[in-house]
Design a protein around this motif. Structure first.
Motif, PDB file in Angstrom:
ATOM      1  N   LEU A  37       0.367  -1.222  -0.073  1.00 33.95           N
ATOM      2  CA  LEU A  37      -0.076  -0.194   0.358  1.00 33.95           C
ATOM      3  C   LEU A  37       1.086   1.449   0.460  1.00 33.95           C
ATOM      4  O   LEU A  37       0.654   2.595  -0.207  1.00 33.95           O
ATOM      5  N   ASP A  38       2.046   0.757  -0.162  1.00 26.42           N
ATOM      6  CA  ASP A  38       3.080   2.329  -0.222  1.00 26.42           C
ATOM      7  C   ASP A  38       3.060   2.667   0.877  1.00 26.42           C
ATOM      8  O   ASP A  38       3.287   3.786   1.602  1.00 26.42           O
ATOM      9  N   ASP A  39       2.466   2.218   1.952  1.00 24.24           N
ATOM     10  CA  ASP A  39       2.503   3.136   3.163  1.00 24.24           C
ATOM     11  C   ASP A  39       3.572   2.540   4.311  1.00 24.24           C
ATOM     12  O   ASP A  39       3.964   2.242   5.379  1.00 24.24           O
ATOM     13  N   PHE A  40       4.914   1.383   4.156  1.00 24.83           N
ATOM     14  CA  PHE A  40       6.323   0.720   4.839  1.00 24.83           C
ATOM     15  C   PHE A  40       6.959   2.268   5.667  1.00 24.83           C
ATOM     16  O   PHE A  40       7.366   2.662   5.103  1.00 24.83           O
ATOM     17  N   GLN A  41       6.557   1.793   7.388  1.00 26.29           N
ATOM     18  CA  GLN A  41       7.938   2.479   7.351  1.00 26.29           C
ATOM     19  C   GLN A  41       8.636   1.460   8.957  1.00 26.29           C
ATOM     20  O   GLN A  41       8.239   0.969   8.942  1.00 26.29           O
ATOM     21  N   PRO A  42      10.134   2.005   8.379  1.00 22.99           N
ATOM     22  CA  PRO A  42      10.960   1.002   8.586  1.00 22.99           C
ATOM     23  C   PRO A  42      10.931   0.715  10.066  1.00 22.99           C
ATOM     24  O   PRO A  42      11.121  -0.867  10.618  1.00 22.99           O
ATOM     25  N   GLU A  43      10.939   1.852  10.817  1.00 22.90           N
ATOM     26  CA  GLU A  43      11.113   2.062  12.344  1.00 22.90           C
ATOM     27  C   GLU A  43       9.071   1.194  12.614  1.00 22.90           C
ATOM     28  O   GLU A  43       9.488   1.076  13.451  1.00 22.90           O
ATOM     29  N   ARG A  44       7.950   1.068  11.870  1.00 23.96           N
ATOM     30  CA  ARG A  44       6.827   0.186  12.890  1.00 23.96           C
ATOM     31  C   ARG A  44       6.246  -0.059  12.034  1.00 23.96           C
ATOM     32  O   ARG A  44       6.167  -0.825  12.609  1.00 23.96           O
ATOM     33  N   SER A  45       6.484  -0.220  10.384  1.00 25.45           N
ATOM     34  CA  SER A  45       6.176  -1.689  10.038  1.00 25.45           C
ATOM     35  C   SER A  45       6.664  -2.873   9.913  1.00 25.45           C
ATOM     36  O   SER A  45       8.019  -3.216  10.585  1.00 25.45           O
ATOM     37  N   ASP A  46       5.896  -3.913   9.225  1.00 25.02           N
ATOM     38  CA  ASP A  46       6.362  -5.264   9.464  1.00 25.02           C
ATOM     39  C   ASP A  46       6.113  -5.636   7.714  1.00 25.02           C
ATOM     40  O   ASP A  46       5.778  -4.806   7.549  1.00 25.02           O
ATOM     41  N   ILE A  47       7.119  -7.050   7.220  1.00 26.30           N
ATOM     42  CA  ILE A  47       6.932  -6.892   5.278  1.00 26.30           C
ATOM     43  C   ILE A  47       6.505  -8.218   6.086  1.00 26.30           C
ATOM     44  O   ILE A  47       6.484  -9.379   6.451  1.00 26.30           O
ATOM     45  N   ASP A  48       5.254  -7.962   5.270  1.00 28.78           N
ATOM     46  CA  ASP A  48       3.783  -8.877   5.327  1.00 28.78           C
ATOM     47  C   ASP A  48       4.366  -9.593   3.991  1.00 28.78           C
ATOM     48  O   ASP A  48       4.361  -8.865   3.052  1.00 28.78           O
ATOM     49  N   PHE A  49       3.917 -10.896   4.238  1.00 30.66           N
ATOM     50  CA  PHE A  49       3.799 -11.749   3.181  1.00 30.66           C
ATOM     51  C   PHE A  49       3.447 -13.157   2.240  1.00 30.66           C
ATOM     52  O   PHE A  49       2.476 -13.106   3.613  1.00 30.66           O
ATOM     53  N   VAL A  50       2.725 -13.664   1.999  1.00 31.67           N
ATOM     54  CA  VAL A  50       2.150 -14.772   1.061  1.00 31.67           C
ATOM     55  C   VAL A  50       3.017 -14.754   0.312  1.00 31.67           C
ATOM     56  O   VAL A  50       3.526 -14.914  -0.763  1.00 31.67           O
ATOM     57  N   ALA A  51       3.947 -16.527   0.664  1.00 28.44           N
ATOM     58  CA  ALA A  51       5.351 -17.592   0.239  1.00 28.44           C
ATOM     59  C   ALA A  51       4.127 -18.556  -0.181  1.00 28.44           C
ATOM     60  O   ALA A  51       3.689 -19.226   0.301  1.00 28.44           O
ATOM     61  N   VAL A  52       4.020 -19.177  -1.384  1.00 28.51           N
ATOM     62  CA  VAL A  52       3.442 -19.907  -2.527  1.00 28.51           C
ATOM     63  C   VAL A  52       4.525 -20.822  -3.166  1.00 28.51           C
ATOM     64  O   VAL A  52       5.595 -20.507  -3.725  1.00 28.51           O
ATOM     65  N   THR A  53       4.205 -22.292  -2.664  1.00 26.67           N
ATOM     66  CA  THR A  53       5.099 -23.219  -2.561  1.00 26.67           C
ATOM     67  C   THR A  53       4.278 -24.753  -2.858  1.00 26.67           C
ATOM     68  O   THR A  53       3.267 -24.482  -3.894  1.00 26.67           O
ATOM     69  N   THR A  54       4.973 -25.385  -3.872  1.00 26.35           N
ATOM     70  CA  THR A  54       4.393 -26.372  -4.664  1.00 26.35           C
ATOM     71  C   THR A  54       3.749 -27.417  -4.233  1.00 26.35           C
ATOM     72  O   THR A  54       3.123 -28.548  -4.478  1.00 26.35           O
ATOM     73  N   ARG A  55       3.583 -27.596  -2.601  1.00 27.58           N
ATOM     74  CA  ARG A  55       3.358 -28.480  -1.034  1.00 27.58           C
ATOM     75  C   ARG A  55       3.221 -27.849   0.014  1.00 27.58           C
ATOM     76  O   ARG A  55       4.114 -27.380  -0.131  1.00 27.58           O
ATOM     77  N   PRO A  56       2.411 -28.378   1.156  1.00 30.52           N
ATOM     78  CA  PRO A  56       2.399 -27.618   2.440  1.00 30.52           C
ATOM     79  C   PRO A  56       3.338 -27.505   2.923  1.00 30.52           C
ATOM     80  O   PRO A  56       4.441 -29.171   2.591  1.00 30.52           O
ATOM     81  N   VAL A  57       4.202 -26.863   3.194  1.00 30.45           N
ATOM     82  CA  VAL A  57       5.688 -27.108   4.079  1.00 30.45           C
ATOM     83  C   VAL A  57       5.488 -27.504   5.926  1.00 30.45           C
ATOM     84  O   VAL A  57       4.476 -27.010   6.082  1.00 30.45           O
ATOM     85  N   GLY A  58       6.794 -27.625   6.581  1.00 31.63           N
ATOM     86  CA  GLY A  58       7.136 -28.441   7.135  1.00 31.63           C
ATOM     87  C   GLY A  58       7.528 -27.226   8.094  1.00 31.63           C
ATOM     88  O   GLY A  58       8.316 -25.724   7.931  1.00 31.63           O
ATOM     89  N   LEU A  59       6.491 -26.818   9.566  1.00 30.57           N
ATOM     90  CA  LEU A  59       8.136 -25.733  10.170  1.00 30.57           C
ATOM     91  C   LEU A  59       9.690 -26.227  10.369  1.00 30.57           C
ATOM     92  O   LEU A  59       9.722 -25.432  10.605  1.00 30.57           O
TER      93      LEU A  59
END
Length: 120
Positions: A37-59
């Motif tokens: 959303l172009d509202d990232f602030q390094p001091e306060r924001s997280d980097i949020d992601f969605v990782a798409v994988t070929t199969r379910p991953v384990g911890l």
């Protein structure tokens, strides 16, 4: 460092680590939330992601990668979830769960962020 450059550095580290440890497992990485959303602030924001994988991953597969990432880049947190391409084809109904990363710590069987807004 500007927000997008900082996020690029962290994503590059993550992508290289995933590819080295699990070649071909990761097929997509989407950044969502404040960075998208172009509202990232390094001091306060997280980097949020969605990782798409070929199969379910384990911890056990992703925990070492996130531990190393947190050791080299403790802030902002690199938080998100792991899904397969098949999972993205259906609107989540509130019952799905899987590996997520919350405040930099991977957790198994999480419902976090598995809702229609994230899928959009």
């Amino acid at each position: 460092m500007a927000g997008s450059a900082f996020a690029s550095e962290i994503c590059a580290y993550y992508l290289a680590a995933m590819d080295a440890r699990h070649p071909g497992l990761l097929v997509g990485l989407y950044l969502v939330g404040s960075i998208a959303l172009d509202d990232f602030q390094p001091e306060r924001s997280d980097i949020d992601f969605v990782a798409v994988t070929t199969r379910p991953v384990g911890l056990d597969e992703v925990a070492p990668i996130h531990a190393a990432l947190a050791a080299t880049h403790p802030h902002p947190f690199f938080d998100g979830l792991y899904v397969t391409a098949d999972e993205l084809r259906a609107v989540p109904d509130g019952t799905t769960q899987g590996v997520a990363v919350i405040e930099g710590l991977p957790v198994a069987d999480s419902h976090a962020e598995r809702h229609p807004v994230t899928w959009l």
